[in-house]
Each structure stands twice: as structure tokens, then as C-alpha cells.
Scaffold this motif. Structure first.
Motif, mmCIF file in Angstrom:
data_model
loop_
_atom_site.group_PDB
_atom_site.id
_atom_site.type_symbol
_atom_site.label_atom_id
_atom_site.label_comp_id
_atom_site.label_asym_id
_atom_site.label_seq_id
_atom_site.Cartn_x
_atom_site.Cartn_y
_atom_site.Cartn_z
ATOM 1 N N ALA A 30 0.817 -1.214 0.000
ATOM 2 C CA ALA A 30 0.000 0.000 0.000
ATOM 3 C C ALA A 30 0.850 1.262 0.000
ATOM 4 C CB ALA A 30 -0.925 -0.001 1.214
ATOM 5 N N GLU A 31 2.032 1.187 0.561
ATOM 6 C CA GLU A 31 2.882 2.366 0.660
ATOM 7 C C GLU A 31 3.787 2.476 -0.558
ATOM 8 O OE1 GLU A 31 5.089 2.504 4.275
ATOM 9 O OE2 GLU A 31 3.374 1.948 5.484
ATOM 10 N N SER A 32 4.002 3.707 -1.003
ATOM 11 C CA SER A 32 4.951 3.916 -2.087
ATOM 12 C C SER A 32 6.345 4.095 -1.486
ATOM 13 C CB SER A 32 4.569 5.151 -2.902
ATOM 14 O OG SER A 32 4.586 6.292 -2.071
ATOM 15 N N THR A 33 7.365 3.854 -2.269
ATOM 16 C CA THR A 33 8.724 3.999 -1.765
ATOM 17 C C THR A 33 9.036 5.473 -1.563
ATOM 18 O OG1 THR A 33 9.585 4.005 -4.013
ATOM 19 C CG2 THR A 33 9.524 1.885 -2.863
ATOM 20 N N GLN A 34 9.830 5.761 -0.552
ATOM 21 C CA GLN A 34 10.214 7.131 -0.239
ATOM 22 C C GLN A 34 11.702 7.169 0.081
ATOM 23 O OE1 GLN A 34 7.750 8.065 3.151
ATOM 24 N NE2 GLN A 34 6.241 9.058 1.854
ATOM 25 N N THR A 35 12.304 8.299 -0.217
ATOM 26 C CA THR A 35 13.682 8.512 0.192
ATOM 27 C C THR A 35 13.697 8.947 1.646
ATOM 28 O OG1 THR A 35 13.685 10.838 -0.423
ATOM 29 C CG2 THR A 35 14.321 9.252 -2.136
ATOM 30 N N LEU A 36 14.858 8.899 2.264
ATOM 31 C CA LEU A 36 14.980 9.318 3.652
ATOM 32 C C LEU A 36 14.579 10.789 3.819
ATOM 33 C CD1 LEU A 36 15.788 8.553 6.495
ATOM 34 C CD2 LEU A 36 18.144 9.091 5.918
ATOM 35 N N GLN A 37 14.932 11.632 2.858
ATOM 36 C CA GLN A 37 14.570 13.042 2.933
ATOM 37 C C GLN A 37 13.064 13.240 2.910
ATOM 38 O OE1 GLN A 37 16.928 11.812 0.920
ATOM 39 N NE2 GLN A 37 18.775 12.720 1.767
ATOM 40 N N ILE B 176 10.788 11.086 3.991
ATOM 41 C CA ILE B 176 10.261 10.622 5.270
ATOM 42 C C ILE B 176 10.467 11.680 6.342
ATOM 43 C CG2 ILE B 176 10.541 8.897 7.093
ATOM 44 C CD1 ILE B 176 11.287 6.908 4.843
ATOM 45 N N ILE B 177 11.631 12.296 6.364
ATOM 46 C CA ILE B 177 11.938 13.300 7.380
ATOM 47 C C ILE B 177 11.045 14.523 7.222
ATOM 48 C CG2 ILE B 177 13.721 14.928 8.170
ATOM 49 C CD1 ILE B 177 15.776 12.719 7.573
ATOM 50 N N LYS B 178 10.769 14.949 5.981
ATOM 51 C CA LYS B 178 9.927 16.118 5.741
ATOM 52 C C LYS B 178 8.516 15.919 6.260
ATOM 53 C CE LYS B 178 12.185 18.067 1.705
ATOM 54 N NZ LYS B 178 12.089 18.331 0.280
ATOM 55 N N THR B 179 7.979 14.685 6.197
ATOM 56 C CA THR B 179 6.614 14.453 6.637
ATOM 57 C C THR B 179 6.488 14.366 8.149
ATOM 58 O OG1 THR B 179 6.870 12.060 6.406
ATOM 59 C CG2 THR B 179 5.986 13.253 4.510
ATOM 60 N N ASN B 180 7.594 14.168 8.855
ATOM 61 C CA ASN B 180 7.538 14.071 10.334
ATOM 62 C C ASN B 180 7.776 15.352 10.992
ATOM 63 O OD1 ASN B 180 6.989 11.375 10.226
ATOM 64 N ND2 ASN B 180 9.128 10.804 10.262
#
Length: 74
Positions: free
Chosen positions: A61-68, A70-74
Motif C-alpha cells: 500500500a505504501e509507495s517507496t520514499q527517500t529518507l529526505q 520521510i523526514i519532511k513528513t515528520n
């Protein structure tokens, strides 16, 4: 005195539980890469890292994300 198990003993202890968690999440381990065990400096903790891929027929269900990302959404 406490035992100091080897990395192989640690992995063998958790192997069935790891398989269960991966199956539940729709993943299967990639056999081409060895599992990696990282121990804490004080030897009281450890992490087991396994490279995985989705099982055939399972849609993640989740699309792949870079570490950057992931950090922006938190």
C-alpha cells in the motif's frame, strides 16, 4: 555470569518470529544478501536487518520514499 551468544545464535533464536512478521507484512527475505546483526556498544541490545521483497501477488500500500521525504513528513 551471562552468556554472550554469537550472531548466528541470536539469528537462530529469532528466525521463526522474523519469518512470521515478514509473512504477515507480505514480504519474503532475499536470499542473495546475508542478514546483518548490529549490536549495541554495551552489548545489551541488538538489531537484525534483513533485505526483503514483496511476495508474489502481494501489493504494498505504501509507495517507496527517500529518507529526505520521510523526514519532511515528520
Amino acid at each position: 555470569k551471562r552468556d554472550n551468544p554469537t550472531n548466528q545464535q541470536l539469528f537462530n533464536t529469532h528466525a521463526q518470529q522474523i519469518r512470521t512478521f515478514l509473512w504477515k507484512d507480505g514480504l519474503q527475505p532475499l536470499e542473495i544478501m546475508e542478514p546483518r546483526i548490529i549490536r549495541a556498544k554495551n552489548q545489551n541490545g541488538y538489531r537484525i536487518m534483513i533485505t526483503c521483497q514483496p511476495r508474489p501477488g502481494v501489493v504494498l500500500a505504501e509507495s517507496t520514499q527517500t529518507l529526505q521525504q520521510i523526514i519532511k513528513t515528520n
